[in-house]
Design an enzyme around this catalytic site. Structure first.
Site, PDB file in Angstrom:
ATOM      1  N   GLY A  30      51.351 -16.214 -12.313  1.00 29.47           N
ATOM      2  CA  GLY A  30      51.061 -17.445 -13.057  1.00 29.47           C
ATOM      3  C   GLY A  30      49.718 -18.080 -12.753  1.00 29.47           C
ATOM      4  O   GLY A  30      49.454 -19.206 -13.175  1.00 29.47           O
ATOM      5  N   THR A  34      45.414 -12.991 -16.594  1.00 26.08           N
ATOM      6  CA  THR A  34      45.273 -12.459 -17.962  1.00 26.08           C
ATOM      7  C   THR A  34      44.181 -13.207 -18.725  1.00 26.08           C
ATOM      8  O   THR A  34      43.330 -12.589 -19.368  1.00 26.08           O
ATOM      9  CB  THR A  34      46.622 -12.565 -18.701  1.00 26.08           C
ATOM     10  OG1 THR A  34      47.615 -11.991 -17.855  1.00 26.08           O
ATOM     11  CG2 THR A  34      46.609 -11.847 -20.021  1.00 26.08           C
ATOM     12  N   GLN A  80      58.590  -0.623  -6.245  1.00 23.56           N
ATOM     13  CA  GLN A  80      57.286  -0.567  -5.558  1.00 23.56           C
ATOM     14  C   GLN A  80      56.685   0.842  -5.600  1.00 23.56           C
ATOM     15  O   GLN A  80      55.474   0.984  -5.656  1.00 23.56           O
ATOM     16  CB  GLN A  80      57.405  -1.046  -4.113  1.00 23.56           C
ATOM     17  CG  GLN A  80      57.752  -2.503  -3.969  1.00 23.56           C
ATOM     18  CD  GLN A  80      56.825  -3.500  -4.662  1.00 23.56           C
ATOM     19  OE1 GLN A  80      57.247  -4.553  -5.081  1.00 23.56           O
ATOM     20  NE2 GLN A  80      55.548  -3.174  -4.810  1.00 23.56           N
ATOM     21  N   GLU A 103      43.265  -5.939 -13.169  1.00 21.01           N
ATOM     22  CA  GLU A 103      44.258  -6.979 -12.868  1.00 21.01           C
ATOM     23  C   GLU A 103      45.111  -6.466 -11.718  1.00 21.01           C
ATOM     24  O   GLU A 103      45.801  -5.464 -11.850  1.00 21.01           O
ATOM     25  CB  GLU A 103      45.117  -7.264 -14.101  1.00 21.01           C
ATOM     26  CG  GLU A 103      46.127  -8.365 -13.834  1.00 21.01           C
ATOM     27  CD  GLU A 103      46.862  -8.823 -15.092  1.00 21.01           C
ATOM     28  OE1 GLU A 103      46.703  -8.185 -16.137  1.00 21.01           O
ATOM     29  OE2 GLU A 103      47.596  -9.820 -15.001  1.00 21.01           O
ATOM     30  N   GLU A 171      61.609 -13.049 -15.524  1.00 23.56           N
ATOM     31  CA  GLU A 171      61.287 -14.023 -14.473  1.00 23.56           C
ATOM     32  C   GLU A 171      62.184 -15.251 -14.482  1.00 23.56           C
ATOM     33  O   GLU A 171      61.934 -16.215 -13.761  1.00 23.56           O
ATOM     34  CB  GLU A 171      59.811 -14.452 -14.616  1.00 23.56           C
ATOM     35  CG  GLU A 171      58.837 -13.323 -14.291  1.00 23.56           C
ATOM     36  CD  GLU A 171      57.398 -13.645 -14.641  1.00 23.56           C
ATOM     37  OE1 GLU A 171      57.141 -14.701 -15.239  1.00 23.56           O
ATOM     38  OE2 GLU A 171      56.520 -12.822 -14.323  1.00 23.56           O
TER      39      GLU A 171
END
Ligand code: DGT
Length: 230
Positions: A30, A34, A80, A103, A171
């Protein structure tokens, strides 16, 4: 310092860049990675590589991101492992442009997310050992080196508010405490530099700023990221 590093890379590759000048964009969930990447998307000298989140949501139709949030104890190793594989592919992706903006990276996956899973006792020690052996092996490769890290620094409250607002389905169970702890780990790694050694230089941006003014903050640091073209 950054420019001399660049010159060294050019010199050691006989005038040709062995790999693009590689910048990892890091920051809490957050934090606005992006939006930051979109700003640089227009630049012809920059290859922008978004996070492979779509692959995590659809690994031969399995939504690994969702599984990980639903039952981290069961799925964190699987998740992972896949994050590490998809991130490695991003590091190794060839680009025409002299600058590569990524990113996140292999490093935040290990130093922030695996770290958090481990602290919470959600990843078993033997699993951690396997992740680490892979990580140590792949981060020795030339392709996985970073030249610069951009840390989008937010307060955990702002990051959490943005997560609630965007309402990503996987989320929905994320608690504020999770974001606060991830914030502390990012801070220790990239700001206070007390956790893991960080070879690449780090620039820190105030990513709490509202979208209407954040462009100015980007512009302030643009030369650091773009003026490396020999
Ligand atoms: P942004 O644009 O700064 O808001 O970036 P986000 O939040 O779209 O991207 P990111 O990488 O912070 O997180 C995407 C989702 O994937 C988020 O739910 C956290 C999760 N995630 C990313 N990398 C890892 C990882 O290595 N392990 C775990 N457990 N979760 C991860």
């Amino acid at each position: 310092k950054i420019i001399s590093k660049m010159a060294q890379t050019v010199a050691s590759s006989g005038g040709d860049l062995a790999r693009p000048f590689t910048v990892a964009v890091e920051g809490n969930v957050g934090s606005g990675k992006t939006t930051f990447l979109q700003h640089f998307n227009k630049n012809q000298n920059v290859a922008v590589l978004a996070e492979p989140i779509d692959m995590w949501r659809n690994c031969s139709s399995y939504n690994l991101l969702e599984l990980m949030y639903q039952d981290p104890k069961k799925w964190s190793f699987t998740f992972q492992s896949y994050v590490q594989l998809t991130m490695l592919r991003q590091h190794q992706r060839k680009t025409r442009q002299p600058i590569k903006l990524m990113e996140r990276s292999l490093y935040s996956a290990r130093y922030c997310f695996v770290e958090k899973l481990c602290r919470d006792g959600l990843m078993a020690k033997p699993s951690m050992e396997v992740i680490d052996q892979w990580f140590n092996y792949v981060t020795k490769l030339e392709d996985t080196q970073l030249d610069l890290i951009v840390y989008l620094r937010t307060s955990p409250e702002v990051a959490f508010e943005r997560i609630l607002k965007r309402n990503r389905s996987e989320e929905r169970t994320v608690a504020f405490e999770y974001i606060r702890d991830l914030h502390d780990i990012h801070e220790a790694w990239l700001y206070n530099k007390t956790l893991h050694k960080c070879k690449a230089p780090v620039i820190v941006l105030n990513a709490d700023l509202d979208q209407s003014v954040i462009e100015e903050e980007y512009m302030k640091f643009e030369p650091h990221i773009l003026n490396k073209i020999p």
